[in-house]
Design a protein around this motif. Structure first.
Motif, PDB file in Angstrom:
ATOM      1  N   LEU A  83     -17.068 -30.805  45.609  1.00  0.00           N
ATOM      2  CA  LEU A  83     -16.481 -29.712  44.861  1.00  0.00           C
ATOM      3  C   LEU A  83     -17.406 -29.486  43.671  1.00  0.00           C
ATOM      4  N   THR A  84     -17.974 -28.295  43.612  1.00  0.00           N
ATOM      5  CA  THR A  84     -18.894 -27.987  42.513  1.00  0.00           C
ATOM      6  C   THR A  84     -18.164 -27.199  41.438  1.00  0.00           C
ATOM      7  N   ALA A  85     -18.727 -27.162  40.258  1.00  0.00           N
ATOM      8  CA  ALA A  85     -18.196 -26.355  39.159  1.00  0.00           C
ATOM      9  C   ALA A  85     -19.365 -25.683  38.461  1.00  0.00           C
ATOM     10  N   GLY A  86     -19.142 -24.460  38.031  1.00  0.00           N
ATOM     11  CA  GLY A  86     -20.170 -23.746  37.291  1.00  0.00           C
ATOM     12  C   GLY A  86     -21.111 -22.922  38.143  1.00  0.00           C
ATOM     13  N   MET A  87     -20.825 -22.820  39.433  1.00  0.00           N
ATOM     14  CA  MET A  87     -21.659 -22.017  40.326  1.00  0.00           C
ATOM     15  C   MET A  87     -20.743 -21.179  41.208  1.00  0.00           C
ATOM     16  N   GLU A  88     -20.965 -19.887  41.208  1.00  0.00           N
ATOM     17  CA  GLU A  88     -20.152 -18.995  42.032  1.00  0.00           C
ATOM     18  C   GLU A  88     -20.472 -19.209  43.514  1.00  0.00           C
ATOM     19  N   TYR A  89     -19.556 -18.780  44.356  1.00  0.00           N
ATOM     20  CA  TYR A  89     -19.702 -18.936  45.800  1.00  0.00           C
ATOM     21  C   TYR A  89     -21.002 -18.320  46.311  1.00  0.00           C
ATOM     22  N   ASN A  90     -21.351 -17.145  45.793  1.00  0.00           N
ATOM     23  CA  ASN A  90     -22.553 -16.445  46.281  1.00  0.00           C
ATOM     24  C   ASN A  90     -23.850 -17.035  45.732  1.00  0.00           C
ATOM     25  N   ALA A  91     -23.767 -18.090  44.911  1.00  0.00           N
ATOM     26  CA  ALA A  91     -24.983 -18.803  44.488  1.00  0.00           C
ATOM     27  C   ALA A  91     -25.563 -19.600  45.650  1.00  0.00           C
ATOM     28  N   PHE A  92     -24.725 -19.868  46.641  1.00  0.00           N
ATOM     29  CA  PHE A  92     -25.148 -20.600  47.831  1.00  0.00           C
ATOM     30  C   PHE A  92     -25.456 -19.602  48.936  1.00  0.00           C
ATOM     31  N   ALA A  93     -26.470 -19.888  49.732  1.00  0.00           N
ATOM     32  CA  ALA A  93     -26.831 -19.030  50.865  1.00  0.00           C
ATOM     33  C   ALA A  93     -27.681 -19.856  51.829  1.00  0.00           C
ATOM     34  N   VAL A  94     -27.646 -19.477  53.082  1.00  0.00           N
ATOM     35  CA  VAL A  94     -28.423 -20.169  54.105  1.00  0.00           C
ATOM     36  C   VAL A  94     -29.889 -20.218  53.687  1.00  0.00           C
ATOM     37  N   GLY A  95     -30.470 -21.412  53.781  1.00  0.00           N
ATOM     38  CA  GLY A  95     -31.874 -21.622  53.451  1.00  0.00           C
ATOM     39  C   GLY A  95     -32.125 -22.073  52.023  1.00  0.00           C
ATOM     40  N   ARG A  97     -32.087 -24.430  48.829  1.00  0.00           N
ATOM     41  CA  ARG A  97     -32.109 -25.879  48.636  1.00  0.00           C
ATOM     42  C   ARG A  97     -31.572 -26.235  47.267  1.00  0.00           C
ATOM     43  N   PHE A  98     -30.878 -27.383  47.225  1.00  0.00           N
ATOM     44  CA  PHE A  98     -30.280 -27.844  45.982  1.00  0.00           C
ATOM     45  C   PHE A  98     -30.538 -29.326  45.804  1.00  0.00           C
ATOM     46  N   ARG A  99     -30.698 -29.716  44.542  1.00  0.00           N
ATOM     47  CA  ARG A  99     -30.808 -31.132  44.177  1.00  0.00           C
ATOM     48  C   ARG A  99     -29.469 -31.547  43.597  1.00  0.00           C
ATOM     49  N   ILE A 108     -28.783 -25.540  52.478  1.00  0.00           N
ATOM     50  CA  ILE A 108     -27.623 -24.865  53.057  1.00  0.00           C
ATOM     51  C   ILE A 108     -28.000 -24.398  54.462  1.00  0.00           C
ATOM     52  N   SER A 109     -27.179 -24.772  55.452  1.00  0.00           N
ATOM     53  CA  SER A 109     -27.483 -24.448  56.846  1.00  0.00           C
ATOM     54  C   SER A 109     -26.632 -23.318  57.404  1.00  0.00           C
ATOM     55  N   LYS A 110     -25.357 -23.245  56.969  1.00  0.00           N
ATOM     56  CA  LYS A 110     -24.496 -22.161  57.453  1.00  0.00           C
ATOM     57  C   LYS A 110     -23.173 -22.174  56.696  1.00  0.00           C
ATOM     58  N   PRO A 111     -22.498 -21.014  56.691  1.00  0.00           N
ATOM     59  CA  PRO A 111     -21.166 -20.999  56.095  1.00  0.00           C
ATOM     60  C   PRO A 111     -20.188 -21.730  57.005  1.00  0.00           C
ATOM     61  N   ALA A 159     -28.370 -28.348  41.205  1.00  0.00           N
ATOM     62  CA  ALA A 159     -29.251 -27.272  40.771  1.00  0.00           C
ATOM     63  C   ALA A 159     -30.113 -26.812  41.939  1.00  0.00           C
ATOM     64  N   GLU A 160     -30.367 -25.511  41.956  1.00  0.00           N
ATOM     65  CA  GLU A 160     -31.232 -24.965  43.004  1.00  0.00           C
ATOM     66  C   GLU A 160     -32.632 -25.540  42.829  1.00  0.00           C
ATOM     67  N   SER A 161     -33.251 -25.901  43.954  1.00  0.00           N
ATOM     68  CA  SER A 161     -34.609 -26.429  43.923  1.00  0.00           C
ATOM     69  C   SER A 161     -35.495 -25.549  44.798  1.00  0.00           C
ATOM     70  N   GLU A 162     -36.758 -25.820  44.767  1.00  0.00           N
ATOM     71  CA  GLU A 162     -37.734 -25.022  45.542  1.00  0.00           C
ATOM     72  C   GLU A 162     -37.845 -25.542  46.945  1.00  0.00           C
TER      73      GLU A 162
END
Length: 162
Positions: A83-95, A97-99, A108-111, A159-162
């Motif tokens: 369960l994350t906090a501080g990131m909206e749902y649309n901050a995540f998307a297929v492809g 990467r997060f640390r 992220i692989s799929k919804p 956090a989003e990573s490269e």
């Protein structure tokens, strides 16, 4: 984009039980097949430990939105591991990467789409099941594969990573 791991959820294997709701733990080892001490019967038996579905994430903000719509979802009810906090749902998307914390990296692989196992939640049942699944469509969370294993604890950053 940066947030926090607010809760980590697992469910140990118990004969005849499904993988939800999951229960909160303070920390967990994240491996390429999922969290230590977390067993998902469907993923294991039917999906053959698909590594593209190693972990499931959902933002607290989405659970709060569903609560406002009248669904009394509690953290862990939807089978999410993080369960994350501080990131909206649309901050995540297929492809993307997060640390997580200092070491873990995921992609992220799929919804995650809702399934009939959610009928087992005490506030859903057969009567409200179709409406609940409809409310969760495209809002149940995100599956991810684990690129780098390690330990994550509640309060760690995401956090989003490269």
């Amino acid at each position: 984009m940066k947030g926090t791991i607010e809760q980590i959820n697992v469910k140990s294997e118990k004969s005849g039980e499904r993988g939800l709701p999951k229960f909160s733990v303070a920390a967990s080892l994240v491996t390429s097949v999922g969290l230590q001490d977390d067993f998902n019967r469907w993923r294991h038996e039917k999906d053959h430990d698909n590594r593209d579905q190693a972990v499931l994430l959902i933002p607290r903000e989405m659970i709060e939105q569903l609560n406002r719509e009248g669904w009394p979802i509690r953290p862990g009810d939807l089978g999410e591991n993080f369960l994350t906090a501080g990131m909206e749902y649309n901050a995540f998307a297929v492809g993307k990467r997060f640390r997580l914390g200092a070491a873990v990296e995921i992609e992220i692989s799929k919804p995650c789409q809702p399934c009939n196992n959610l009928y087992l939640l005490p506030y859903v049942g057969q009567d409200k099941g179709p409406s609940f699944l409809g409310a969760l469509r495209d809002r149940r969370g995100w599956f991810a594969r684990v690129l780098k294993e390690g330990r994550v604890k509640v309060g760690d950053s995401i956090a989003e990573s490269e």
